[in-house]
Design a protein around this motif. Structure first.
Motif, PDB file in Angstrom:
ATOM      1  N   UNK A 100      -4.870   2.129   6.855  1.00  0.00           N
ATOM      2  CA  UNK A 100      -6.199   2.105   6.237  1.00  0.00           C
ATOM      3  C   UNK A 100      -7.045   3.341   6.513  1.00  0.00           C
ATOM      4  N   UNK A 101      -6.802   4.042   7.626  1.00  0.00           N
ATOM      5  CA  UNK A 101      -7.635   5.208   7.916  1.00  0.00           C
ATOM      6  C   UNK A 101      -7.388   6.357   6.930  1.00  0.00           C
ATOM      7  N   UNK A 102      -6.269   6.370   6.239  1.00  0.00           N
ATOM      8  CA  UNK A 102      -5.998   7.437   5.273  1.00  0.00           C
ATOM      9  C   UNK A 102      -6.983   7.332   4.106  1.00  0.00           C
ATOM     10  N   UNK A 103      -7.028   6.171   3.453  1.00  0.00           N
ATOM     11  CA  UNK A 103      -7.936   6.001   2.317  1.00  0.00           C
ATOM     12  C   UNK A 103      -9.390   6.003   2.773  1.00  0.00           C
ATOM     13  N   UNK A 104      -9.648   5.486   3.962  1.00  0.00           N
ATOM     14  CA  UNK A 104     -11.010   5.469   4.484  1.00  0.00           C
ATOM     15  C   UNK A 104     -11.515   6.894   4.748  1.00  0.00           C
ATOM     16  N   UNK A 105     -10.624   7.754   5.261  1.00  0.00           N
ATOM     17  CA  UNK A 105     -11.002   9.154   5.500  1.00  0.00           C
ATOM     18  C   UNK A 105     -11.307   9.847   4.181  1.00  0.00           C
ATOM     19  N   UNK A 131     -12.195   2.701  17.523  1.00  0.00           N
ATOM     20  CA  UNK A 131     -13.064   3.161  16.445  1.00  0.00           C
ATOM     21  C   UNK A 131     -12.777   4.618  16.118  1.00  0.00           C
ATOM     22  N   UNK A 132     -12.713   4.914  14.826  1.00  0.00           N
ATOM     23  CA  UNK A 132     -12.553   6.282  14.352  1.00  0.00           C
ATOM     24  C   UNK A 132     -13.692   6.577  13.394  1.00  0.00           C
ATOM     25  N   UNK A 133     -14.312   7.754  13.563  1.00  0.00           N
ATOM     26  CA  UNK A 133     -15.414   8.139  12.687  1.00  0.00           C
ATOM     27  C   UNK A 133     -15.151   9.515  12.089  1.00  0.00           C
ATOM     28  N   UNK A 134     -15.729   9.721  10.916  1.00  0.00           N
ATOM     29  CA  UNK A 134     -15.818  11.074  10.379  1.00  0.00           C
ATOM     30  C   UNK A 134     -17.064  11.667  11.009  1.00  0.00           C
ATOM     31  N   UNK A 135     -16.891  12.749  11.741  1.00  0.00           N
ATOM     32  CA  UNK A 135     -17.992  13.418  12.436  1.00  0.00           C
ATOM     33  C   UNK A 135     -18.414  14.587  11.549  1.00  0.00           C
ATOM     34  N   UNK A 136     -19.625  14.523  11.054  1.00  0.00           N
ATOM     35  CA  UNK A 136     -20.169  15.588  10.212  1.00  0.00           C
ATOM     36  C   UNK A 136     -21.054  16.473  11.077  1.00  0.00           C
ATOM     37  N   UNK A 137     -20.472  17.590  11.489  1.00  0.00           N
ATOM     38  CA  UNK A 137     -21.156  18.528  12.386  1.00  0.00           C
ATOM     39  C   UNK A 137     -22.107  19.399  11.560  1.00  0.00           C
TER      40      UNK A 137
END
Length: 196
Positions: A100-105, A131-137
């Motif tokens: 699921x993390x592929x499509x979620x990313x 938990x995995x997050x997209x980190x927007x720096x």
């Protein structure tokens, strides 16, 4: 505004390309989508993977780079991901995976592309919460392999997110880390002789 994807180390990309070209590596991977892919598979969107360690009660923590993740595209969609890791001998291919993390990313990256402010995308893992997050720096020109989340950076929890945390909803680091802190703080242990 477009995302500023940091360049992956060339040796990390080479290890993924070598693994994709190896029938043994692809065959031994537990990724049916990659094994059954029609046409060429190409690594895209390299994202540095950082792990968040030691969240303090103030809602801060330390991060460390653990690898680079590449989405593996076949045709018009990502079918898997490849992860690399840094070893004493340099960058090495680690494994292929799907889930699921592929499509979620991909979804989180599409959401981030329409934001007004430019960001540098990274992945931030919080292992204690699975938990995995997209980190927007917020500094799109920063070295993707270094740094820690700034209070104004955004974290977008990827699905599946822990209970009570909405996936795909951007949160400022200053707002989300204190929430995570309360989830990671153990309950106080009652003293002997006191009511439980």
């Amino acid at each position: 505004m477009p995302l500023h994807v940091p360049p992956a180390p060339a040796p990390a990309l080479r290890t993924v390309l070598t693994a994709l070209g190896s029938p043994t590596a692809v065959h031994e991977a537990r990724t049916p989508s990659l094994k059954n892919a029609q046409g060429p598979a190409t690594p895209e969107l390299p994202l540095p993977v950082h792990v968040l360690d030691r969240i303090t009660p103030e809602g801060t923590g330390t991060t460390r780079l653990t690898g680079w993740r590449f989405l593996i595209r076949c045709g018009d969609r990502a079918v898997a991901a490849a992860e690399t890791r840094l070893t004493p001998d340099g960058w090495a291919f680690s494994h292929f995976f799907e889930g699921p993390y592929i499509t979620s990313t991909e979804r989180a990256l599409r959401q981030a592309e329409v934001m007004q402010q430019p960001y540098q995308p990274r992945l931030l893992s919080v292992p204690e919460l699975y938990m995995l997050t997209l980190w927007l720096h917020a500094d799109p020109t920063a070295d993707g392999a270094t740094g820690h989340p700034a209070p104004t950076d955004l974290l977008v929890p990827l699905a599946p997110a822990p209970p009570g945390i909405a996936a795909h909803r951007p949160h400022r680091v200053a707002d989300l880390l204190p929430v995570l802190t309360t989830r990671l703080t153990p309950a106080p242990v009652p003293l002997l002789g006191s009511p439980a």
